[in-house]
Every structure is written in structure tokens, then in C-alpha cells.
Scaffold this motif. Structure first.
Motif, PDB file in Angstrom:
ATOM      1  N   ARG A 114       0.858  -1.288  -0.013  1.00  0.00           N
ATOM      2  CA  ARG A 114      -0.156   0.048  -0.225  1.00  0.00           C
ATOM      3  C   ARG A 114       0.810   1.264  -0.091  1.00  0.00           C
ATOM      4  O   ARG A 114       2.209   1.146   0.469  1.00  0.00           O
ATOM      5  CB  ARG A 114      -0.763   0.015   1.511  1.00  0.00           C
ATOM      6  N   TYR A 164      -4.376  -1.927   1.348  1.00  0.00           N
ATOM      7  CA  TYR A 164      -3.892  -2.429   0.545  1.00  0.00           C
ATOM      8  C   TYR A 164      -4.454  -2.728  -0.654  1.00  0.00           C
ATOM      9  O   TYR A 164      -5.485  -2.683  -1.085  1.00  0.00           O
ATOM     10  CB  TYR A 164      -3.005  -3.623   0.543  1.00  0.00           C
ATOM     11  N   ASP A 165      -3.429  -2.147  -1.772  1.00  0.00           N
ATOM     12  CA  ASP A 165      -3.547  -1.707  -3.010  1.00  0.00           C
ATOM     13  C   ASP A 165      -3.523  -2.581  -4.246  1.00  0.00           C
ATOM     14  O   ASP A 165      -3.904  -2.769  -5.158  1.00  0.00           O
ATOM     15  CB  ASP A 165      -2.803  -0.701  -4.030  1.00  0.00           C
TER      16      ASP A 165
END
Length: 124
Positions: free
Chosen positions: A99, A111-112
Motif C-alpha cells: 500500500r 492495501y492496493d
């Protein structure tokens, strides 16, 4: 395209050790927080540990403190999770995540990017 690729899972007896790796690619992760989560069958995905790529600050859930160690290799763009004194309750699929920013490192929704996961099984 960002990719997180985990490796190193497997079957180990209680008391044993494993080292997981997460190799990141697709962008510069200098300002990212990298984390490991795990998900056991029938349970929610839970936070295990995290590291700030920039300064190396680390965070651990209480249940793994003193047994697990997270680290990073800036040259290899890889985050490691060294797991020792493993217990059957550590059995889960372990996921690497990244993230850019957020409020708390343990919140999975912040979180990406996520890896595909690697299975860790600890036999008693």
C-alpha cells in the motif's frame, strides 16, 4: 503493471522454520508499506506483519512476535518473512500486499496490491 509474487511456502513440522519471499515489480516501492497477511480455511484474512520500505520500520501481530521476522532487500526488490517455531495454528495461505498510504498497517482494505498467495502447512 504491478506484480507481487510470493514463494517459499510448504509443509513443515511444528517447531520448524520456513522463509517466504515476495518479489515486487512494476513500480518503485520506496514509499510503500509491504505486509504479509494470512487466511486459514473458514477464517477472515488477518494481518501478520508489515515493513515500511523507506525506513525499515516493522509491525507484528502479537501472536507472531518473537517467532516471525520481516525484512527487505532493496536491490532485489524483495520482502522476506522468516518464520520460526511454527505452530499448527500458523497454517494458512500467506499473502504479500503493498500500500502507498493508509491509517493503520493492519487494515487489509487499505492495501492496493496483492500477491496470489502461498500455502503454509504446519503439522503437529
Amino acid at each position: 503493471q504491478v506484480q507481487l509474487v510470493e514463494s517459499g511456502g510448504g509443509l513443515v513440522q511444528a517447531g520448524g522454520s520456513l522463509r517466504l519471499s515476495c518479489t515486487a515489480s512494476g513500480r518503485t516501492f520506496t514509499n510503500y508499506t509491504m505486509a504479509w497477511f494470512r487466511q486459514a480455511p473458514g477464517k477472515e484474512r488477518e494481518f501478520v506483519t508489515a515493513i515500511n520500505w523507506s525506513d525499515g520500520s516493522t509491525y507484528y501481530v502479537d501472536s507472531v512476535k518473537g517467532r516471525f521476522t520481516i525484512s527487505r532487500d532493496n536491490v532485489a526488490n524483495t520482502v522476506y518473512l522468516q518464520m520460526s517455531s511454527l505452530k499448527p495454528e500458523d497454517t494458512a495461505v500467506y499473502y504479500c500486499a503493498a500500500r502507498l498510504r493508509g491509517l493503520r498497517v493492519g487494515i487489509k482494505y487499505e492495501y492496493d496490491y496483492w500477491g496470489q498467495g502461498t500455502q503454509v502447512t504446519v503439522s503437529s
